[in-house]
Design an enzyme around this catalytic site. Structure first.
Site, PDB file in Angstrom:
ATOM      1  N   THR A   1       0.946  -1.072   0.113  1.00 20.03           N
ATOM      2  CA  THR A   1      -0.155  -0.066   0.068  1.00 20.03           C
ATOM      3  C   THR A   1       0.964   1.091  -0.210  1.00 20.03           C
ATOM      4  O   THR A   1       2.296   1.237   0.027  1.00 20.03           O
ATOM      5  CB  THR A   1      -0.805   0.131   1.353  1.00 20.03           C
ATOM      6  OG1 THR A   1      -0.021   0.436   2.421  1.00 20.03           O
ATOM      7  CG2 THR A   1      -1.615  -1.253   1.576  1.00 20.03           C
ATOM      8  N   ASP A   2       0.301   2.495  -0.020  1.00 17.10           N
ATOM      9  CA  ASP A   2       1.058   3.572  -0.079  1.00 17.10           C
ATOM     10  C   ASP A   2       1.652   3.831   1.116  1.00 17.10           C
ATOM     11  O   ASP A   2       2.901   4.382   1.444  1.00 17.10           O
ATOM     12  CB  ASP A   2       0.253   4.858  -0.304  1.00 17.10           C
ATOM     13  CG  ASP A   2      -0.249   4.903  -1.845  1.00 17.10           C
ATOM     14  OD1 ASP A   2       0.417   4.333  -2.668  1.00 17.10           O
ATOM     15  OD2 ASP A   2      -1.322   5.578  -2.299  1.00 17.10           O
ATOM     16  N   CYS A   3       0.895   3.424   2.283  1.00 17.73           N
ATOM     17  CA  CYS A   3       1.513   3.642   3.616  1.00 17.73           C
ATOM     18  C   CYS A   3       2.625   2.272   4.045  1.00 17.73           C
ATOM     19  O   CYS A   3       3.341   2.674   5.128  1.00 17.73           O
ATOM     20  CB  CYS A   3       0.505   3.811   4.762  1.00 17.73           C
ATOM     21  SG  CYS A   3      -0.752   2.883   4.537  1.00 17.73           S
ATOM     22  N   TYR A   4       2.131   1.458   3.335  1.00 18.85           N
ATOM     23  CA  TYR A   4       3.148   0.218   3.789  1.00 18.85           C
ATOM     24  C   TYR A   4       3.617  -0.359   2.454  1.00 18.85           C
ATOM     25  O   TYR A   4       3.062  -1.576   1.852  1.00 18.85           O
ATOM     26  CB  TYR A   4       2.249  -1.092   4.460  1.00 18.85           C
ATOM     27  CG  TYR A   4       1.704  -0.714   5.620  1.00 18.85           C
ATOM     28  CD1 TYR A   4       2.782  -0.382   6.873  1.00 18.85           C
ATOM     29  CD2 TYR A   4       0.577  -0.307   6.399  1.00 18.85           C
ATOM     30  CE1 TYR A   4       2.243   0.062   8.171  1.00 18.85           C
ATOM     31  CE2 TYR A   4      -0.078   0.039   7.321  1.00 18.85           C
ATOM     32  CZ  TYR A   4       1.101   0.186   8.525  1.00 18.85           C
ATOM     33  OH  TYR A   4       0.619   0.541   9.659  1.00 18.85           O
ATOM     34  N   PRO A   5       4.682   0.084   1.781  1.00 16.80           N
ATOM     35  CA  PRO A   5       4.965  -0.321   0.560  1.00 16.80           C
ATOM     36  C   PRO A   5       5.658  -1.676   0.187  1.00 16.80           C
ATOM     37  O   PRO A   5       5.664  -2.079  -0.765  1.00 16.80           O
ATOM     38  CB  PRO A   5       5.830   0.823   0.315  1.00 16.80           C
ATOM     39  CG  PRO A   5       6.542   1.456   1.424  1.00 16.80           C
ATOM     40  CD  PRO A   5       5.514   1.262   2.430  1.00 16.80           C
TER      41      PRO A   5
END
Length: 390
Positions: A130-134
């Site tokens: 994800t954007d916050c957990y790349p």
């Protein structure tokens, strides 16, 4: 004059080192020699213990965030899947989950024991990113010193009595009660009976939500009633259920536990489980508590159940006392049948003795439940219905 004590009075005696503490075995002879009333005046705390396979056991673990961070969607610990649908780097590993490589030879229970023992455990995690957990995957090694929180949370432990298992069929059965030989070749049972916590407090007067307990070598707590909590089972004249009844949901710090009191095990052709040590101190508030806790094996009965029948409501072969079970043989339909425990009475005794020492030394206090368990409920079976029927 009737004996009446409070938790505060008992804990004050513990603080001063003046509390009289005995095990559930010892109170039997004290009552026999001195009577209930005198024993209630003399004794302040009765310690209990049990050590047996408790499949409904597991641990929550917080691994900490990597850099860059990952939202762990799939997690494996030593090739054993853990449930990661709780938060980014939290997971829950259950004792009965099996290794994807070793199968029944290794499971979640072994991972938990390895962590408690301070061994290294391989962590593999994968994510969709994800954007916050790349980050999308990670592979590393952990032990109990490098992870953050690690605590046991067991949905169902310390069963209040349990059935005796037998097999009347012509083939061997492999079960969570061990290997059952054909044609009533053996009988297995699983209870610390006269030492067991909920047998010594059959109506849950002192054991409820918030009760402080001995859990796997450290202090833990009753978090809730256990799953399948079934207090409406038939009871004997002494109040003890004649089949599985009450259970406890327990919580405690995995990092402080001791493998002397929690061990992984594999049952042949069944799978993995966890032997868990649980002990509960019972405060002597009045004579009724002493009377209930002074019960001995000869007066504690359980039901003999035929595990060869697949239905939930299995037929039974009557009832038997734990004194008979511990003699090594019982009689079923005129046949002498060998008996064997799958729990350890020796280890249960050690738990009760250890807890006794902790209380006497002022290291462990009795805790009044913040809420008591309700007696008026029963377990519902799972009914197979269609969408329209529900």
């Amino acid at each position: 004059m009737a004996v009446k004590k409070t938790y505060e009075e008992i804990n004050e005696k513990i603080r001063r080192g003046e509390a009289v503490v005995v095990t559930a075995e010892e109170i039997i002879d004290i009552v026999k020699d001195e009577g209930v009333a005198k024993a209630a005046r003399k004794v302040d705390v009765i310690t209990t213990g049990t050590f047996g396979p408790m499949c409904s056991t597991g641990a929550f673990i917080n691994f900490g965030h990597s850099d860059p961070p990952i939202r762990m969607a799939k997690v494996w610990l030593n090739d054993v899947p853990a449930y990661a649908g709780v938060a980014a780097v939290d997971a829950y590993i259950g004792a009965t989950e099996l290794s994807e490589v070793l199968g029944m030879a290794y499971g979640g229970a072994h991972v938990i024991e390895d962590l408690i023992a301070g061994k290294k455990v391989k962590l593999v995690a994968k994510s969709y990113g994800t954007d916050c957990y790349p980050r999308k995957e990670i592979e590393t090694y952990i032990n109990k010193d490098v992870i953050n929180e690690a605590y046991l949370f067991n949905p169902r432990n310390a069963y209040q009595n349990y059935a005796v298992a037998v097999n009347s069929s012509a083939r061997i059965l492999y079960t969570y009660m061990g290997t059952l030989l054909p044609r009533l070749g053996n009988a297995t049972y699983c209870s610390a009976s006269q030492l067991s916590p909920l047998i010594n407090d059959p109506f849950y007067r002192t054991i409820g939500i918030g009760t402080r307990v001995f859990l796997a070598g450290t202090q833990g707590y009753v978090a809730w009633q256990g799953t399948q909590f079934n207090p409406q089972q038939a009871r004997g004249e002494n109040g003890v259920p004649l089949s599985p009844a009450g259970t406890l949901a327990l919580i405690g710090n995995l990092k402080q536990m001791n493998t002397d009191f929690i061990r992984a095990a594999t049952f042949h052709n069944y799978g993995t489980t966890m032997f868990v040590g649980v002990g509960v101190p019972i405060p002597v508030l009045d004579e009724d508590i002493v009377e209930k806790a002074s019960i001995s094996d000869k007066d504690i009965y359980t039901t003999i159940v035929d595990y060869s029948v697949p239905q939930r409501s299995k037929p039974n072969f009557g009832r038997v006392s734990y004194a008979e079970l511990r003699s090594g043989k019982i009689e079923i339909n005129g046949k002498q049948v060998r008996t064997a425990p799958i729990s350890s009475y020796t280890r249960a005794r050690k738990i009760a003795e250890t807890l006794k020492t902790w209380v006497k030394e002022g290291k462990f206090f009795v805790q009044q439940p913040v809420e008591t368990f309700k007696l008026g409920q029963s377990v519902k079976p799972l009914e197979i219905v269609t969408e329209e029927e529900i």
